[in-house]
Design a protein around this motif. Structure first.
Motif, PDB file in Angstrom:
ATOM      1  N   THR A 300       0.892  -1.077  -0.170  1.00  6.81           N
ATOM      2  CA  THR A 300       0.034  -0.044   0.016  1.00  6.81           C
ATOM      3  C   THR A 300       1.009   1.254   0.109  1.00  6.81           C
ATOM      4  O   THR A 300       2.051   1.335   0.406  1.00  6.81           O
ATOM      5  CB  THR A 300      -0.926   0.106   1.427  1.00  6.81           C
ATOM      6  N   ASN A 301       0.244   2.500  -0.407  1.00  3.96           N
ATOM      7  CA  ASN A 301       1.029   3.498  -0.452  1.00  3.96           C
ATOM      8  C   ASN A 301      -0.053   4.624  -0.032  1.00  3.96           C
ATOM      9  O   ASN A 301      -1.145   4.638   0.174  1.00  3.96           O
ATOM     10  CB  ASN A 301       1.791   4.127  -1.752  1.00  3.96           C
ATOM     11  N   ILE A 335       5.315   4.638  -0.901  1.00  2.00           N
ATOM     12  CA  ILE A 335       5.238   3.242  -0.742  1.00  2.00           C
ATOM     13  C   ILE A 335       5.897   2.956   0.638  1.00  2.00           C
ATOM     14  O   ILE A 335       7.004   3.341   0.778  1.00  2.00           O
ATOM     15  CB  ILE A 335       5.989   2.545  -1.966  1.00  2.00           C
ATOM     16  N   HIS A 370      -3.323  -3.010  -2.289  1.00  2.00           N
ATOM     17  CA  HIS A 370      -3.520  -2.043  -3.618  1.00  2.00           C
ATOM     18  C   HIS A 370      -3.743  -2.893  -4.721  1.00  2.00           C
ATOM     19  O   HIS A 370      -3.358  -3.875  -4.951  1.00  2.00           O
ATOM     20  CB  HIS A 370      -2.155  -1.640  -3.680  1.00  2.00           C
ATOM     21  N   TYR A 383       2.198   1.757  -9.312  1.00  2.00           N
ATOM     22  CA  TYR A 383       2.824   1.175  -7.802  1.00  2.00           C
ATOM     23  C   TYR A 383       4.283   1.252  -8.052  1.00  2.00           C
ATOM     24  O   TYR A 383       4.821   0.166  -8.221  1.00  2.00           O
ATOM     25  CB  TYR A 383       2.035  -0.011  -7.598  1.00  2.00           C
ATOM     26  N   ASP A 409       5.854  -0.596 -12.545  1.00  2.00           N
ATOM     27  CA  ASP A 409       4.922  -1.132 -11.589  1.00  2.00           C
ATOM     28  C   ASP A 409       5.528  -2.354 -10.615  1.00  2.00           C
ATOM     29  O   ASP A 409       5.623  -3.408 -11.650  1.00  2.00           O
ATOM     30  CB  ASP A 409       3.516  -1.208 -12.116  1.00  2.00           C
TER      31      ASP A 409
END
Length: 560
Positions: A300-301, A335, A370, A383, A409
């Motif tokens: 997740t970020n 991140i 995510h 991402y 990503d």
């Protein structure tokens, strides 16, 4: 007159093993004795250990007790004393449910009991289970209705897998325990919520569902479980938003606590007892539950606004007022835990995919927050680590921008390929507040079932994502940026304005939940229209997980 003592939560279950389970509950008093009584006639006793939560606070945006508007009681963050009690119930036999009750005794000798619930050891292989797949509760308006309909529709579930974003601001105590709006996390999952919804003048009060008193819950970290720099700002909302990368914190605060001055998951980790990995502790782990090996990642970020008007610390640029004050920069969508190939988490995942526990499981499921594939907005940009671009005019900074190279990503480039090679059947996630699903060419399923409490829409048809114009990268405005076509629900899809079936549900009136039935290998999704409180819950989609090829002998590596 002193009021009678109360538990802050009902008990809930954590960390089941073949012979034991942890029982956890919370109070607002330290107390002198906290026990679980269990078994026949509740004659057996387990004593609880007690710890105090270190960072739970209320602030001017809390909606708790007599504060129903900003700043009525709290003008700044104030510590709220909450104690956590945990007891281990032992001597269990898989498949045999046991009654239990918790009791907490105050310093003055007054005691309070919970109701009687039931618990069980971790289920054996070949035990058919019903597992609730959920995420993104965040005190949203349909959540209590959603959880109430889970119980009314499928009865008692055997486990809960929660793909992150349990609350909005992790250190705000009332969001976990007793928010005035009736949407706090524990009341919803314990059937003690009181959330009122009104449609066409008809009021309905939803109470949530009595779920986690009977079923263990396994969670992962979403962006809302992460807090930023501790006590640097005047409100918990701002503190949540005030995250910076660890490497920046080391540079700015060389002699101060790295966790306090970058980001932390302290409250989340203090609240839950979860399986641990040596490398990731509670932040990423794997657990066997019946026929399933569940692998939980920390992916997740920091959510930041896509707006480009210069007023905001956003995903694509810094606020103009802070251009010459780097201490206030947001550094883009940070991140939190590296997951790229070669990182500690990636190496742990690779090892887990080669473990006997994983390889020999009938069902292999990976959960993180995510989305790798979605019609939602939050998948854009890619991402990956933000690439900072500083534009200068002589010695003055004119702009600070961030690009996110799509070919870098980490989830798509590095993680998904090894999940495919390891025969993972289901990847489950949240974050975008909608329901949609995808299938890769190899048959690996991707499910996002996060239209629980509200939605922010889908990038489909005429509705496009908010993406920057004039940047180098190609930020995809419509559909899944990573190339899969969404699957139209197999039973009763909603129809669009053109009368055609829609491959998603993104609604502020229709709430969705999904159930994984390990007995049949099917994942079923249900919807309920909160505008029609007397309407039926409708199963609208179902798919079956393919069985893996025969498990590899211990020690053999997955191909790839």
């Amino acid at each position: 007159m002193t009021s009678a003592p109360q538990l802050l939560t009902d008990p809930f279950l954590q960390l089941p093993t073949a012979t034991s389970v942890q029982v956890v509950w919370f109070t607002e008093f330290a107390g002198v004795n906290h026990i679980v009584t269990y078994g026949e006639n509740l004659k057996q006793t387990a004593r609880a250990s007690t710890t105090k939560l270190s960072r739970t606070r209320e602030d001017q945006q809390s909606r708790v007790a007599s504060q129903n508007q900003d700043g009525q009681v709290y003008q700044k963050p104030v510590q709220r004393d909450i104690w956590r009690h945990e007891a281990e119930v032992t001597g269990l036999t898989p498949g045999v449910r046991v009654n239990y009750r918790v009791t907490s005794v105050q310093e003055d000798g007054k005691s309070v009991d919970s109701d009687v619930f039931s618990l069980a050891a971790t289920p054996k292989s070949d035990t058919p289970l019903k597992i609730l797949l959920t995420s993104d509760h965040q005190l949203k308006p349909m959540t209590a209705a959603n959880l109430q309909k889970v119980v009314e529709t499928v009865g008692r579930v055997d486990g809960v897998w929660f793909a992150g974003d349990l609350v909005n601001v992790s250190d705000r105590a009332s969001e976990w325990f007793d928010d005035n709006g009736g949407g706090a996390l524990f009341p919803g999952l314990q059937g003690r919520a009181k959330h009122e919804m009104t449609h066409n003048g008809v009021k309905t009060i939803y109470t949530g569902g009595q779920i986690i008193q009977h079923a263990p819950m396994f969670t992962c970290i979403g962006n809302h479980e992460v807090m930023g720099r501790f006590a640097r700002t005047g409100s918990l909302n701002d503190e949540f938003d005030d995250t910076i990368p660890r490497v920046v914190a080391q540079r700015i605060y060389p002699d101060k606590s790295l966790i306090d001055n970058s980001f932390n998951t302290n409250t989340y980790e203090e609240i839950f007892s979860l399986p641990k990995s040596k490398e990731g502790e509670k932040r990423y782990y794997a657990v066997s539950f019946g026929d399933t090996r569940l692998v939980v990642l920390y992916a997740t970020n920091m959510w930041r606004t896509p707006k480009l008007d210069g007023k905001f610390k956003g995903r694509y640029r810094e606020a103009e007022k802070d251009l010459n004050n780097p201490e206030n920069w947001g550094y883009g969508q940070v991140i939190y835990e590296p997951i790229a190939k070669g990182s500690k988490q990636y190496n742990w995942l690779e090892s887990e995919l080669n473990s006997p526990e994983f390889q020999q499981a009938k069902y292999k499921v990976v959960m993180f927050h995510h989305p790798p594939h979605t019609l939602g907005d939050n998948i854009v940009p890619a991402y990956t680590e933000p690439v900072q671009i500083i534009e200068r005019d002589s010695d003055n900074i004119k702009a600070v921008r961030y690009e996110y190279p799509k070919d870098a990503d980490y989830i798509i480039r590095d993680v998904v390929p090894i999940l495919e090679a390891a025969n993972v059947q289901l990847v489950f996630y949240g974050h975008s507040h909608l329901w949609n699903r995808f299938v890769s060419p190899s048959g690996m399923h991707f499910l996002e079932t996060s239209n629980v409490g509200n939605t922010y829409g889908a990038a489909w048809g005429d509705r496009k994502r908010e993406v920057p114009i004039g940047y180098q990268e190609d930020y995809v405005k419509l559909g899944d940026p990573n190339g899969l076509e969404p699957i139209v629900p197999t039973i009763a899809p909603l129809l669009g304005e053109d009368g055609k079936p829609m491959p998603y549900i993104a609604s502020n009136d229709i709430t969705v939940f999904s159930i994984f039935d390990t007995g049949t290998g099917t994942v079923s999704s249900y919807r309920f229209d909160t505008r029609k409180p007397d309407s039926e819950v409708l199963k609208f989609d179902e798919f079956k997980l393919k069985l893996s090829s025969l498990p590899l002998p211990p020690g053999n590596k997955f191909p790839g």
